[in-house]
Write a protein that holds these residues in place. Structure first.
Motif, PDB file in Angstrom:
ATOM      1  N   THR A 203       1.041  -1.570  -0.229  1.00  0.00           N
ATOM      2  CA  THR A 203       0.214  -0.378   0.323  1.00  0.00           C
ATOM      3  C   THR A 203       0.830   0.811  -0.397  1.00  0.00           C
ATOM      4  O   THR A 203       0.037   2.752  -0.435  1.00  0.00           O
ATOM      5  CB  THR A 203      -1.262  -0.246   0.890  1.00  0.00           C
ATOM      6  OG1 THR A 203      -1.877  -1.124   0.890  1.00  0.00           O
ATOM      7  CG2 THR A 203      -2.021   1.089   1.142  1.00  0.00           C
ATOM      8  N   PHE A 240      -5.154   0.907  -9.473  1.00  0.00           N
ATOM      9  CA  PHE A 240      -5.057   2.287  -8.348  1.00  0.00           C
ATOM     10  C   PHE A 240      -4.495   3.690  -9.338  1.00  0.00           C
ATOM     11  O   PHE A 240      -5.692   5.269  -8.711  1.00  0.00           O
ATOM     12  CB  PHE A 240      -4.524   2.192  -7.463  1.00  0.00           C
ATOM     13  CG  PHE A 240      -5.049   1.673  -6.410  1.00  0.00           C
ATOM     14  CD1 PHE A 240      -5.879   1.550  -5.611  1.00  0.00           C
ATOM     15  CD2 PHE A 240      -4.195   0.055  -7.006  1.00  0.00           C
ATOM     16  CE1 PHE A 240      -6.218   0.278  -4.861  1.00  0.00           C
ATOM     17  CE2 PHE A 240      -4.753  -1.030  -5.702  1.00  0.00           C
ATOM     18  CZ  PHE A 240      -5.643  -1.185  -5.228  1.00  0.00           C
ATOM     19  N   ILE A 257      -6.936   5.311   2.208  1.00  0.00           N
ATOM     20  CA  ILE A 257      -7.205   3.950   1.892  1.00  0.00           C
ATOM     21  C   ILE A 257      -6.623   3.120   3.228  1.00  0.00           C
ATOM     22  O   ILE A 257      -5.276   3.673   4.060  1.00  0.00           O
ATOM     23  CB  ILE A 257      -5.776   3.444   1.159  1.00  0.00           C
ATOM     24  CG1 ILE A 257      -6.224   4.375  -0.807  1.00  0.00           C
ATOM     25  CG2 ILE A 257      -5.466   1.689   0.795  1.00  0.00           C
ATOM     26  CD1 ILE A 257      -4.412   4.310  -1.397  1.00  0.00           C
ATOM     27  N   PHE A 270     -10.949   1.516  -0.771  1.00  0.00           N
ATOM     28  CA  PHE A 270     -10.714   2.901  -1.441  1.00  0.00           C
ATOM     29  C   PHE A 270     -11.409   3.431  -1.612  1.00  0.00           C
ATOM     30  O   PHE A 270     -12.390   3.522  -2.229  1.00  0.00           O
ATOM     31  CB  PHE A 270      -9.622   2.595  -3.046  1.00  0.00           C
ATOM     32  CG  PHE A 270      -9.095   3.529  -3.702  1.00  0.00           C
ATOM     33  CD1 PHE A 270      -8.148   3.644  -3.536  1.00  0.00           C
ATOM     34  CD2 PHE A 270      -9.834   4.525  -4.166  1.00  0.00           C
ATOM     35  CE1 PHE A 270      -7.510   4.438  -4.603  1.00  0.00           C
ATOM     36  CE2 PHE A 270      -9.466   5.469  -4.889  1.00  0.00           C
ATOM     37  CZ  PHE A 270      -8.158   5.818  -5.260  1.00  0.00           C
TER      38      PHE A 270
END
Length: 336
Positions: A203, A240, A257, A270
């Motif tokens: 992430t 993304f 997130i 998201f």
């Protein structure tokens, strides 16, 4: 590319092998009786005993034949018939068999049903997608042809004004750019369907990518952001990046997130604070070419590309109900 063909040669059917073995088993006691009667001068075996033994052998052989036919040859022949019917376009044939017999045949049948279902769904998707593509390409091509014909038919008696000529040329250029954009998105979709070689990302990598691409965003990450997922960074950038682009186009200024791990999967929420998605459009956002920004050049392929890319790596994406304003997507990807 044509499908590989099995080399044509004579091969015994399964039923022939099974019944040949059964006949051989049944023939053994008969041969034994004949042998003993020819070699045993005392004749100790009576005719009734011999007949009883033969009847028992026959009954046992028939019972074994029934078991083999019901549990092996029958289900296999049914699978062959189902595959032929599905090959001719019969979706109704994608149904469980009445009897599977053995565990291995049941497993084979389930794999067959899964594969057949995916192939039929894929075929329907291709037909629907081809219809959408032809429709999307037809509009700009028609506009370009109309403007070109008007420019061609311009004569000296009633010449176009400079403004009219400029407007038609700008229409041609704008529609040509839209065609280029559509073709580029189609290439991205084709690339998304071909799995990128295995890789990992986290992430934190995704947040850095989003911050570099959308510097105006405020990006906040929480949860297990250090855990690595089985999604290459290139694929994560496509997924993304499209979500971030949609958020930016819908007025978002902040992205949140949140990462959590469940068993062998990573769940990523998201969330943006944009305009959100209307209830009427929630069921259509993953349809190819569906866009609420068509007037601004939107192609409606970003979310479809993201979903396809995730599916090629064993993941999925789902639109969640947003309790407040904005949009929330739930993304599930395998743990690295």
């Amino acid at each position: 590319m044509p499908a590989p063909q099995v080399k044509p040669k004579w091969r015994p059917p399964l039923a022939l092998i099974v019944y040949a073995v059964l006949l051989s088993i049944m023939a053994l006691p008969i041969v034994s009786i004949i042998w003993f009667r020819t070699t045993d001068n005392d004749g100790s075996l009576t005719t009734a005993t011999e007949a009883s033994a033969l009847v028992v052998v026959l009954l046992v052989t028939l019972a074994v034949a029934y078991v083999l036919s019901r549990n092996i040859t029958g289900p296999i022949n049914a699978l062959i018939a189902r595959s032929d019917e599905i090959a001719r376009g019969g979706r109704a044939a994608i149904q469980p068999l009445g009897s599977y017999g053995t565990r291995e045949i049941a497993t084979l049948s389930q794999s067959f049903l899964d594969l057949a279902g995916k192939l039929v769904d894929r075929s329907e998707y291709v037909r629907s997608f081809a219809a959408h593509v032809s429709h999307e390409l037809k509009s700009p091509l028609t506009s370009i042809r109309g403007a070109a014909e008007l420019l061609r038919d311009d004569d000296d008696e009633q010449p176009m004004t400079r403004a009219e000529r400029q407007r038609f040329l700008e229409n041609i250029i704008a529609d040509s750019k839209r065609l280029d954009l559509l073709l580029a998105r189609l290439r991205e979709l084709a690339h998304a369907e071909m799995p990128i070689p295995s890789g990992q990302s986290s992430t934190d990598d995704i947040c850095q990518m989003l911050q570099a691409r959308f510097p105006a965003f405020e990006i906040a990450a929480a949860g297990q952001t250090k855990r690595r997922v089985g999604l290459p960074l290139e694929a994560a950038t496509v997924v993304f990046g499209n979500l971030g682009k949609n958020a930016f186009q819908n007025g978002a200024t902040r992205i949140e997130i949140h990462v959590s791990v469940v068993a062998r999967s990573v769940n990523i929420l998201f969330r943006d604070n944009g305009n959100g998605i209307s209830p009427a459009n929630r069921e259509r956002i993953f349809q190819p070419f569906f866009s609420t920004r068509r007037h601004a050049g939107g192609t409606g392929m970003g979310l479809d590309i993201a979903r396809t890319m995730l599916a090629s790596h064993g993941g999925e994406i789902v639109l969640q109900d947003a309790p407040h304003s904005g949009t929330t997507f739930a993304i599930t990807v395998p743990l690295a």
